[in-house]
Design a protein around this motif. Structure first.
Motif, mmCIF file in Angstrom:
data_model
loop_
_atom_site.group_PDB
_atom_site.id
_atom_site.type_symbol
_atom_site.label_atom_id
_atom_site.label_comp_id
_atom_site.label_asym_id
_atom_site.label_seq_id
_atom_site.Cartn_x
_atom_site.Cartn_y
_atom_site.Cartn_z
ATOM 1 N N ALA A 41 0.836 -1.202 0.000
ATOM 2 C CA ALA A 41 0.000 0.000 0.000
ATOM 3 C C ALA A 41 0.866 1.244 0.000
ATOM 4 C CB ALA A 41 -0.910 -0.005 1.232
ATOM 5 N N GLY A 42 0.484 2.195 -0.771
ATOM 6 C CA GLY A 42 1.211 3.456 -0.842
ATOM 7 C C GLY A 42 2.253 3.524 -1.928
ATOM 8 N N TRP A 43 2.478 2.397 -2.603
ATOM 9 C CA TRP A 43 3.499 2.379 -3.669
ATOM 10 C C TRP A 43 2.813 2.207 -5.012
ATOM 11 C CZ3 TRP A 43 8.357 3.589 -2.402
ATOM 12 C CH2 TRP A 43 8.740 3.427 -1.082
ATOM 13 N N PRO A 44 3.364 2.836 -6.051
ATOM 14 C CA PRO A 44 2.735 2.688 -7.374
ATOM 15 C C PRO A 44 2.875 1.267 -7.890
ATOM 16 C CG PRO A 44 4.849 3.832 -7.561
ATOM 17 C CD PRO A 44 4.559 3.699 -6.091
ATOM 18 N N PRO A 45 1.912 0.807 -8.658
ATOM 19 C CA PRO A 45 1.986 -0.560 -9.194
ATOM 20 C C PRO A 45 3.102 -0.689 -10.243
ATOM 21 C CG PRO A 45 0.147 0.624 -10.149
ATOM 22 C CD PRO A 45 0.703 1.527 -9.094
ATOM 23 N N PHE A 46 3.496 -1.938 -10.466
ATOM 24 C CA PHE A 46 4.541 -2.221 -11.457
ATOM 25 C C PHE A 46 3.957 -2.022 -12.850
ATOM 26 C CE2 PHE A 46 8.737 -4.464 -11.317
ATOM 27 C CZ PHE A 46 9.185 -3.865 -10.144
ATOM 28 N N ASP A 47 4.623 -1.196 -13.621
ATOM 29 C CA ASP A 47 4.188 -0.965 -14.997
ATOM 30 C C ASP A 47 5.368 -1.226 -15.932
ATOM 31 O OD1 ASP A 47 5.825 1.144 -14.436
ATOM 32 O OD2 ASP A 47 4.232 2.659 -14.493
ATOM 33 N N THR A 48 5.205 -0.806 -17.169
ATOM 34 C CA THR A 48 6.267 -1.053 -18.156
ATOM 35 C C THR A 48 7.567 -0.373 -17.758
ATOM 36 O OG1 THR A 48 4.585 -1.210 -19.883
ATOM 37 C CG2 THR A 48 6.855 -0.849 -20.587
ATOM 38 N N THR A 49 7.462 0.848 -17.246
ATOM 39 C CA THR A 49 8.679 1.559 -16.823
ATOM 40 C C THR A 49 9.392 0.810 -15.698
ATOM 41 O OG1 THR A 49 7.649 3.669 -17.434
ATOM 42 C CG2 THR A 49 9.559 3.743 -15.977
ATOM 43 N N ALA A 50 8.615 0.256 -14.748
ATOM 44 C CA ALA A 50 9.215 -0.486 -13.638
ATOM 45 C C ALA A 50 9.936 -1.730 -14.138
ATOM 46 C CB ALA A 50 8.143 -0.867 -12.631
ATOM 47 N N TYR A 51 9.320 -2.411 -15.110
ATOM 48 C CA TYR A 51 9.982 -3.597 -15.658
ATOM 49 C C TYR A 51 11.284 -3.230 -16.358
ATOM 50 C CZ TYR A 51 5.877 -6.510 -14.709
ATOM 51 O OH TYR A 51 4.866 -7.214 -14.092
ATOM 52 N N LEU A 52 11.274 -2.145 -17.129
ATOM 53 C CA LEU A 52 12.486 -1.719 -17.823
ATOM 54 C C LEU A 52 13.587 -1.312 -16.843
ATOM 55 C CD1 LEU A 52 10.970 0.366 -20.778
ATOM 56 C CD2 LEU A 52 11.954 -1.937 -20.852
ATOM 57 N N LEU A 53 13.184 -0.568 -15.796
ATOM 58 C CA LEU A 53 14.191 -0.163 -14.807
ATOM 59 C C LEU A 53 14.716 -1.368 -14.017
ATOM 60 C CD1 LEU A 53 12.563 3.132 -13.454
ATOM 61 C CD2 LEU A 53 14.534 2.896 -14.999
ATOM 62 N N THR A 54 13.856 -2.341 -13.764
ATOM 63 C CA THR A 54 14.317 -3.567 -13.098
ATOM 64 C C THR A 54 15.351 -4.291 -13.939
ATOM 65 O OG1 THR A 54 12.219 -3.827 -11.933
ATOM 66 C CG2 THR A 54 13.578 -5.800 -12.209
ATOM 67 N N ALA A 55 15.107 -4.335 -15.243
ATOM 68 C CA ALA A 55 16.094 -4.955 -16.141
ATOM 69 C C ALA A 55 17.402 -4.185 -16.123
ATOM 70 C CB ALA A 55 15.531 -5.031 -17.559
#
Length: 415
Positions: A41-55
């Motif tokens: 709670a309180g954190w933005p959901p994982f989106d395409t940008t999150a996946y790219l930054l994780t990579a």
């Protein structure tokens, strides 16, 4: 269910680059799967940008062996961008730490310290992104995680360096062992060559002289020719006994055990007591030999006696080859701390009344070399050279342990 266990050698044979690539893909996939399924709670959901930054955070781990510093910098920059975008910090927290381990395990401590500071900075930022954990925990986390990772990585680096040094030392010892083995084989070959030379050269020289003499007087002096044949027979039998002794020593213990154990396979090692027989053979070849002893004879180490015996034998053989009509004096001196053996000839040459029917070819000069090598083995010396008054002299000096007090001086042949 059956589990297959890979052998350790197959695990070690896996390409490290493939292992790093698998690690990078595994960390990336784990963070992506967890981020897509769990969002606090309180954190933005994982989106395409999150996946790219994780990579961007995890994939640089594929280069943590070939380019560890680059992998750490790239991972830290990717993690910083990931934090700046406001995503959950814990999902990609361990990728920079894994990259730091690669630096600490493969780079000097100074480089690893700078990289640890960079990793600590992004870890500190990740702590600030979660106000709930507090400043103290953030500081401890920023200092403790890089320190622990550096400690393990540096330990792996030290261990790897020691393994490299051990491998180099093992290779060096292996080369030294091979060199020592070659030296031992070479020394054994020289020793066998000395023994064969001394045995064959002496006995064949006597046989050659007696055969030539027997053929020369065969028609005019049958008794002398018959005596020469007798000397040839005795000399050849002794040569065969010595050759059999040498060849038996060269055989393996297993060969001796196969039917020859329990009986003496070879004659005793020659010693100073056998010089009388050597002198008799040389006298039979036409050389006048005077064998003398100075001092009280005493038992000496077998190697020392064999050395003196072979030197006298070789010196008399050289007289047969080069100055058969010379008169030779062999003097064996027993001293408290040394054995002195001198072989001297007067250099006399044959005349018309002293025919020389034998055909003894001069050798290549290995005899004197063998004498010096034998003497050197026992800490002794051999001096050989022409005399000013004519002839040739060979002098052997061998150090020996002090024996009983010498008795009265005694000249003449030994009893």
């Amino acid at each position: 269910m059956r589990f297959r266990v890979w052998p350790a050698d197959r695990l070690r044979s896996v390409d490290p680059r493939l292992a790093d690539a698998a690690l990078a893909l595994g960390v990336t996939a784990a963070a992506a799967v967890v981020g897509g399924q769990y969002t606090p709670a309180g954190w933005p959901p994982f989106d395409t940008t999150a996946y790219l930054l994780t990579a961007c955070v995890a994939l640089p781990l594929a280069a943590r062996r070939s380019a560890p510093v680059f992998a750490l910098i790239a991972s830290c920059l990717g993690y910083a961008c990931y934090l700046a975008a406001g995503y959950q910090p814990s999902l990609n927290f361990w990728a920079p730490a894994a990259a730091l381990y690669g630096v600490a395990a493969r780079r000097p401590p100074r480089t690893a310290a700078a990289c640890a500071a960079l990793c600590g900075a992004v870890v500190f930022w990740s702590g600030l992104a979660v106000p709930e954990i507090g400043l103290t925990t953030t500081v401890v986390q920023a200092l403790g995680v890089p320190a622990v990772v550096w400690m393990f990585g540096n330990g792996a680096r030290v261990l790897d360096e020691r393994n490299g040094q051990l491998a180099a030392l093992t290779a060096r010892l292996h080369r030294e062992q091979e060199w020592r083995e070659r030296q031992a084989v070479s020394e054994e070959q020289r020793r066998i060559a000395r023994e064969l030379h001394d045995v064959v050269a002496h006995h064949m020289a006597v046989i050659n002289v007696q055969a030539g003499m027997g053929g020369y007087v065969f028609a005019t002096a049958p008794e002398q020719a018959r005596a020469a044949l007798g000397t040839i027979s005795e000399t050849s039998q002794e040569a065969l006994r010595e050759l059999r002794r040498i060849l038996t020593l060269l055989r393996s213990a297993a060969d001796i055990e196969d039917g020859e154990a329990g009986r003496a396979p070879y004659a005793p090692i020659p010693g100073l007591a056998g010089l009388g027989d050597v002198a008799e053979r040389v006298r039979a070849a036409g050389v006048a030999v005077d064998l003398r002893t100075d001092g009280a004879p005493r038992p000496l180490p077998p190697g020392v006696e064999l050395c003196a015996y072979r030197v006298v034998q070789e010196a008399l053989t050289n007289v047969i080859k080069h100055a058969r009509h010379a008169a030779v004096t062999v003097l064996v001196c027993y001293r408290p701390h040394a054995l002195l053996v001198t072989i001297t000839d007067d250099g006399a040459e044959g005349g018309e009344d002293r025919p020389d029917p034998a055909n003894v070819a001069p050798g290549p000069g290995h005899g004197l070399i063998g004498m010096r090598e034998r003497a050197k083995l026992y800490g002794g010396t051999v001096e050989a050279g022409p005399r000013t008054e004519g002839g040739f002299r060979v002098r052997l000096t061998l150090p020996v342990a002090a024996g009983p007090s010498p008795g009265p001086r005694r000249d003449g042949p030994p009893a």
